[in-house]
Design a protein around this motif. Structure first.
Motif, mmCIF file in Angstrom:
data_model
loop_
_atom_site.group_PDB
_atom_site.id
_atom_site.type_symbol
_atom_site.label_atom_id
_atom_site.label_comp_id
_atom_site.label_asym_id
_atom_site.label_seq_id
_atom_site.Cartn_x
_atom_site.Cartn_y
_atom_site.Cartn_z
ATOM 1 N N PHE A 135 0.825 -1.206 0.000
ATOM 2 C CA PHE A 135 0.000 0.000 0.000
ATOM 3 C C PHE A 135 0.864 1.263 0.000
ATOM 4 O O PHE A 135 0.650 2.182 -0.799
ATOM 5 N N LEU A 136 1.869 1.286 0.850
ATOM 6 C CA LEU A 136 2.655 2.521 0.996
ATOM 7 C C LEU A 136 3.645 2.726 -0.143
ATOM 8 O O LEU A 136 3.920 3.852 -0.537
ATOM 9 N N TYR A 137 4.202 1.636 -0.676
ATOM 10 C CA TYR A 137 5.291 1.793 -1.643
ATOM 11 C C TYR A 137 4.953 1.377 -3.063
ATOM 12 O O TYR A 137 5.740 1.597 -3.972
ATOM 13 N N ARG A 138 3.785 0.754 -3.258
ATOM 14 C CA ARG A 138 3.499 0.275 -4.600
ATOM 15 C C ARG A 138 2.166 0.794 -5.152
ATOM 16 O O ARG A 138 1.746 0.401 -6.225
ATOM 17 N N THR A 139 1.450 1.627 -4.386
ATOM 18 C CA THR A 139 0.178 2.120 -4.909
ATOM 19 C C THR A 139 0.202 3.648 -4.974
ATOM 20 O O THR A 139 1.025 4.309 -4.338
ATOM 21 N N LYS A 140 -0.735 4.154 -5.755
ATOM 22 C CA LYS A 140 -0.879 5.596 -5.923
ATOM 23 C C LYS A 140 -1.169 6.262 -4.582
ATOM 24 O O LYS A 140 -0.607 7.305 -4.260
ATOM 25 N N TRP A 141 -2.041 5.596 -3.782
ATOM 26 C CA TRP A 141 -2.436 6.192 -2.494
ATOM 27 C C TRP A 141 -1.235 6.303 -1.558
ATOM 28 O O TRP A 141 -1.055 7.321 -0.899
ATOM 29 N N GLY A 142 -0.454 5.224 -1.506
ATOM 30 C CA GLY A 142 0.730 5.249 -0.649
ATOM 31 C C GLY A 142 1.692 6.325 -1.097
ATOM 32 O O GLY A 142 2.271 7.048 -0.281
ATOM 33 N N PHE A 143 1.847 6.445 -2.410
ATOM 34 C CA PHE A 143 2.741 7.465 -2.955
ATOM 35 C C PHE A 143 2.270 8.848 -2.533
ATOM 36 O O PHE A 143 3.068 9.703 -2.131
#
Lengths: 377, 317
Positions: free
Chosen positions: A223-231
């Motif tokens: 979630f934090l490092y591989r998705t748009k939201w995490g970014f």
């Protein structure tokens, strides 16, 4: 600098880590903080204990001396992992809310209500409880975010205040709606059998929550490092103004980061109930969120390292518990050590000490070089 | 029910408790106000209170003097504030995080210290600690209703009123007050004007530590006569919210603290009506948040009106 050359494979990654001083040095400082806190603990024990060597042995080695202590550590890791992950998300967005404490506690209360009242098949029952607890926890997590966005309230101050409110509301719900009146001590009605999580190892308390926690570590990392939201969360943490200029809706990001973090807290509370207990018997709030702060800081806000730092904290807790049961040192002494860890890791000058020294040296070197060059002209 | 509440509000007994509950909050709120004015958030007020409450009890039991206990407690409060200052100002740590660390360390550390000395984790009743004296004010004590409310209170209550005046004078009538506000407004501008911002911030931290120390000592040596674990019950956190309600002024602190004091005292009385105590205990914290929201709403509205006036005047020209 060879750090831009991508190296493949685990060995390559390790080699990169050890040559990349920007990554290596803070990791070493983190390790130092952990070891320093243990050392300070030994010092404290010698200060107050009548039989210090026995107490030190119990504190440092106790967790490994008994098999059941190893299981205890694994059990203790579960709530610490959940609150640690929750605070990783909050800290990545450079916010300070401690509302996860409420999410966890109320999550446990919601799970209790479901565990006591609903009749569902095994397997589905705890799952429903986790989802419900997570949703309620997430909604609670939204409150300080809304206060912050709408009324510019400092999220730490409001979350601490709300933690008191929710603690009292939670114990009210247990006392007035779920209490088992046949028990002399405060306890909820017993959970249905279907609500309980299966045990991983027979005759121990190690429950399936351990695996769920591990799964959440992977999920939150992705979630934090591989998705748009995490970014987006990391972006507003790095530079909120830049994120706004880049067209991000900062309030939206603050809202969902708080929701996800509260969700994790709620799920953690539900798992604690379904995994460890037969009824809600907390006489006071275990306040795992404060431990979560340390877990997140030791993990350097990276979910990947949460299991490691949760393990360290579990080790400290089990050691302190083992020691206090067999000696004259109070369990609470670990909060002194935990406070020290945060103090060290919060200090930019300590964490970046080597980097600052290196930068100064290169700066001095280049300036003297340019001075030579200027003199030569 | 309504009759009961009206009766409570009319009784001098109730207002006596209101004053008692307000004073400690007032003292810490003043501490929060003065540091916030200098641009540093002292989240460790809770920790300062806890250590002051414990050290006050320990020192008074050891020396047999409540006054030495009070001094030692205040010193402990200042020490915590200074630790915050050293980490936040000298070692570039995030002040809020340092506050979280110090509060964590204080919640457990005070219990650990109490246990190591007395063997008891919950309460210091095995120690023969002293309490600060109750003061009967001549003449005022004889005024029918008011005398019962304002006279015969603990020494610290009167100190808290003096503290309001002192903080007000420091902030508004003295050079250092201008420097404090200049630092809080814009550190670089203050530095350019020859002010050492760190010294100013340390000064405000010492004052806030003393105030939190007074509040802590009151809790364990006046409000109650023992140290109990977690005795400050989040009052240090409430102070940081009340500071906003107070609008950053010493006089505003009285009203902000009164909001908490009135509900806190109400809680004691409402338990007699049969309302669930858990919900009543939650009330002061909930009311503080509501007060906080209301004040920001009013402030925002005023700010918007001011801007509108400015702009419309500009457009009129």
């Amino acid at each position: 600098m060879d750090k831009h050359l991508k190296k493949r494979g685990l060995a390559g990654k390790m080699a990169m880590f050890f040559t990349d001083r920007d990554a290596l040095e803070p990791a070493l400082v983190t390790l130092f903080a952990a070891l320093f806190s243990l050392l300070a603990g030994v010092g404290l024990i010698f200060l107050v204990s009548k039989e210090p060597s026995q107490s030190v042995r119990n504190f440092l080695l106790g967790p490994f001396l008994r098999t059941y202590n190893i299981y205890y550590m694994m059990i203790a890791m579960v709530p610490l992992t959940f609150t640690g992950l929750a605070l990783c998300i909050i800290y990545q967005s450079k916010h300070m809310s401690l509302i996860v404490d409420s999410s966890f506690y109320i999550g446990a209360v919601v799970a209790t209500a479901i565990g006591v009242n609903l009749s569902l098949p095994a397997g589905v029952h705890p799952l429903v409880a986790m989802l419900a607890a997570g949703t309620v926890g997430g909604l609670i997590g939204l409150l300080p975010a809304i206060l912050k966005i709408r009324w510019r309230a400092n999220e730490l101050v409001s979350s601490l205040m709300l933690n008191y409110v929710f603690y009292f509301v939670g114990s009210f719900v247990i006392l007035y709606f779920l209490r088992d009146r046949n028990q002399t001590i405060l306890s909820s009605l017993p959970f249905k059998q279907t609500f309980l999580l299966p045990r991983l190892v027979p005759n121990t308390q190690l429950h399936a929550g351990f695996i769920i926690a591990a799964a959440f570590v992977v999920l939150v990392s992705i979630f934090l490092y591989r998705t748009k939201w995490g970014f987006e969360i990391r972006l507003i943490g790095a530079n909120q103004k830049f994120a706004a200029y880049a067209g991000l809706s900062v309030p939206t990001v603050i809202l969902y980061s708080h929701f996800v973090s509260g969700f994790l807290g709620g799920v953690g509370g539900a798992i604690e109930m379904a995994g460890l207990y037969k009824a809600f018997i907390w006489q006071m709030n275990p306040s795992y969120a404060w431990d979560g702060v340390i877990v997140a800081m030791l993990a350097r806000k990276n979910p990947k390292f949460v299991p490691l730092s949760a393990f360290f904290l579990a080790y400290m807790r089990v050691g302190a518990d083992f020691m206090s049961r067999r000696g004259d040192v109070a369990f609470e002494f670990i909060t002194l050590l935990q406070g020290m860890i945060i103090l060290i890791l919060a200090s930019d000058k300590i964490v970046n000490y080597f980097k600052a020294r290196r930068l100064k040296r290169t700066a001095l070197a280049t300036s003297s070089k340019s001075a030579v060059a200027a003199g030569g002209l | 029910m309504l009759d009961f509440i009206a009766g409570v509000f009319g009784s001098s007994n109730y207002w006596f408790i209101v004053v008692r509950s307000t004073a400690p909050i007032l003292l810490v709120t003043l501490g929060a106000v003065i540091t916030e004015q200098a641009g540093i958030k002292n989240m460790a007020l809770e920790g300062s209170m806890l250590w002051a409450a414990l050290v006050g009890v320990l020192a008074s039991a050891a020396t047999g003097s409540a006054w030495i206990g009070l001094l030692a407690g205040m010193a402990a409060g200042v020490a915590i504030a200074l630790v915050l200052g050293i980490f936040a100002l000298k070692l570039d740590a995030n002040a809020v995080l340092v506050g979280v660390a110090l509060n964590l360390l204080s919640t457990g550390g005070t219990v650990f210290t109490l246990f190591s000395i007395t063997g008891d984790k919950g309460i210091s009743s095995s120690l023969a600690s002293k309490t600060l004296p109750v003061i009967r004010i001549p003449f005022l004590a004889d005024v029918p209703w008011l005398g019962k409310v304002l006279s015969g209170q603990n020494f610290i209550i009167y100190v808290s009123i003096v503290a309001v005046i002192v903080v007000h004078v420091i902030l508004n009538k003295m050079t250092i007050g201008r420097r404090i506000r200049a630092t809080g407004e814009n550190v670089d501008a203050a530095r350019a004007a020859g002010i050492d911002p760190n010294r100013i911030k340390f000064f405000t931290l010492v004052v806030s530590g003393m105030l939190a120390g007074l509040a802590g000592c009151f809790l364990s040596m006046g409000y109650t006569s023992n140290f109990t674990s977690g005795i400050s019950a989040g009052r240090g956190y409430v102070a940081n919210a009340a500071q906003v309600v107070a609008g950053g002024t010493a006089v505003g602190s009285i009203f902000a603290a009164l909001i908490f004091g009135i509900t806190d005292a109400m809680a004691t009385f409402l338990q007699n009506v049969g309302l669930p105590p858990e919900l009543i205990q939650a009330l002061p914290y909930a009311v503080t948040i509501v007060g906080f929201i209301v004040v920001t709403l009013i402030r925002d509205k005023r700010e918007a009106a001011r801007k509108l006036r400015l702009f419309s005047r500009g457009a009129g020209r």
